[in-house]
Design an enzyme around this catalytic site. Structure first.
Site, short mmCIF file in Angstrom:
data_model
loop_
_atom_site.label_atom_id
_atom_site.label_comp_id
_atom_site.label_asym_id
_atom_site.label_seq_id
_atom_site.Cartn_x
_atom_site.Cartn_y
_atom_site.Cartn_z
N TYR A 165 -2.46 -0.10 10.01
CA TYR A 165 -2.63 -0.70 8.69
C TYR A 165 -1.34 -0.57 7.89
CZ TYR A 165 -4.09 -1.16 3.83
OH TYR A 165 -4.17 -1.53 2.50
N SER A 206 0.83 -1.21 0.00
CA SER A 206 0.00 0.00 0.00
C SER A 206 0.86 1.25 0.00
CB SER A 206 -0.90 0.00 1.24
OG SER A 206 -1.49 1.26 1.46
#
Length: 328
Positions: free
Chosen positions: A153, A128
Site C-alpha cells: 500500500y 499517505s
C-alpha cells in the site's frame, strides 16, 4: 463557483469533503465504484445525506474504467480534481495485492491522463503517511527520504507521488499531494482500529493489540482534513511572488502522536467498558510510529489540525452509538 470532481465520493474522506464543499456552493461532482471492501450500505448512507442537494451530482464510475472516466472529463471540463479514490488498508495489501495495483496505480494514471487531455486548474490527490515507513527522522517531514516502504500500500502511494511529479513537470499540471495521518471520525472506515475496537468492546469481544501496544499514531480528525483540503484548492503555486514548479507535498496530521494504550483508555472511558486485550507481535507492513511535521502547511495556509484525540473520539463514539442504535 468552480466545478470540482471528487473521486471516492462515497468513501470516508470523500463524503465529508463533498458535504463541506456543497455547503460552500462549489459545483460538486462525485464518483465512486461502491466496491465491497467494506459495507456498501455505509457508503450508500453517506451518499444519501448529500445526493439530493442541487449542487451535487454523483455517478457510479470506477477510476480504472478509462473510457468512462475520459467521457466524464470531456463532458464536464472540471476546474479542480480531488482524487481520493484508492484501495485502502495496509494489511489487506498483503493478501490481495492486485487490487492495489489496479486502483492505486492504473486508476491514478487514468486520472492523470484525463487531467492532461482535459486541462484543469489543480489536481489534489491523496497520499499517505505510510510512505515514511519506519523512518527514524522524527517528526516526519516532506523533506525526509521516503524510499523504504514496508507495505505494498505504501509503495503504491509513493508511486503516486512520483507519477504526479512527472506529469506536473511534463505537462505543467499544478498538483498537490497530501500525506494523510490516521484519519478518524464519524462515518469512518470499519477496518480502522478505532472503529473495530469500538465495535468489539461494545460486543464484549477481545481486541487485537499489536506490538504489545507499543505503537504510536498521529490521529487526525476528519474535520481538520476537510478544512485543510478546502484551503489548499486555490493556494497559488508561488511563494513571495516567485513562481515555483507546479508540484508540492503537504503532511496533514495533528503533530501530536498518541500512544496506542492511551488511545484505548480514552475509548474505554467513553464507552464505559473495559477492553479485553489480546496482545500480539508486530504485524507485517505495520509501522511503529507516525508523527507529522506540519510546519509547511502552517506556513502556507495558516492552519494546523488541532482537534484533540479526546474530542474527536467523543464525536465518533456519539455517532457510532446513534448510527448502530446502541445503548450504553
Amino acid at each position: 463557483m468552480k466545478k470540482v470532481l471528487v473521486t471516492g465520493a462515497a468513501g470516508f474522506i470523500g463524503f465529508h469533503l463533498c458535504k463541506y464543499l456543497i455547503k460552500l456552493d462549489y459545483d460538486v461532482h462525485g464518483i465512486d465504484s461502491l466496491n465491497e471492501y467494506y459495507s456498501s450500505q455505509l457508503k450508500l448512507d453517506r451518499l444519501n445525506q448529500i445526493i439530493d442537494t442541487d449542487n451535487f451530482q454523483f455517478k457510479n464510475i470506477n477510476i480504472c474504467a478509462k473510457d468512462d472516466l475520459d467521457e466524464l472529463f470531456k463532458k464536464e471540463q472540471f476546474d479542480i480534481v480531488i482524487n481520493l479514490a484508492a484501495q485502502a488498508g495496509v494489511r489487506y495489501s498483503i493478501s490481495d495485492p492486485y487490487k492495489y495495483l489496479d486502483s492505486n496505480l492504473i486508476g491514478f494514471v487514468n486520472i492523470l491522463e484525463a487531467c492532461r487531455n482535459n486541462p484543469i486548474e489543480h489536481l489534489i490527490y491523496a497520499s499517505s503517511s505510510s510512505v515514511y515507513g519506519n523512518s527514524t527522522e522524527i517528526p516526519f517531514s516532506t523533506k525526509n527520504r521516503t524510499d523504504e516502504p514496508v507495505s505494498l500500500y505504501a509503495a503504491t502511494k509513493k508511486a503516486n507521488e512520483l507519477l504526479a511529479h512527472s506529469y506536473a513537470q511534463l505537462y505543467n499540471i499544478p498538483m498537490t499531494g497530501l500525506r494523510f495521518f490516521t484519519v478518524y471520525g464519524p462515518y469512518g472506515r470499519p477496518d480502522m482500529a478505532y472503529f473495530s475496537f469500538t465495535k468489539r468492546i461494545l460486543n464484549g469481544e477481545s481486541i487485537q493489540v499489536f506490538n504489545n501496544g507499543m505503537l504510536e499514531r498521529d490521529f487526525t480528525y476528519i474535520d481538520d482534513i476537510v478544512l485543510a483540503i478546502e484551503k489548499l484548492i486555490d493556494l497559488p503555486f508561488n511563494i513571495n511572488g516567485e513562481d515555483i514548479k507546479p508540484y508540492r507535498l503537504f503532511n496533514i496530521g495533528s503533530n501530536a502522536p498518541v500512544k496506542l494504550m492511551d488511545f484505548i483508555k480514552i475509548l474505554e472511558d467513553l464507552l464505559g467498558r473495559k477492553a479485553n486485550m489480546e496482545l500480539l507481535p508486530m504485524q507485517k507492513g505495520d509501522v511503529f510510529r507516525t508523527y507529522a511535521d506540519v510546519s509547511d502547511l502552517e506556513e502556507r495556509i495558516n492552519f494546523k489540525p488541532d482537534t484533540s484525540i479526546k474530542e474527536g473520539l467523543k464525536h465518533f463514539v456519539s455517532w457510532y452509538l446513534k448510527y448502530y442504535k446502541v445503548n450504553v
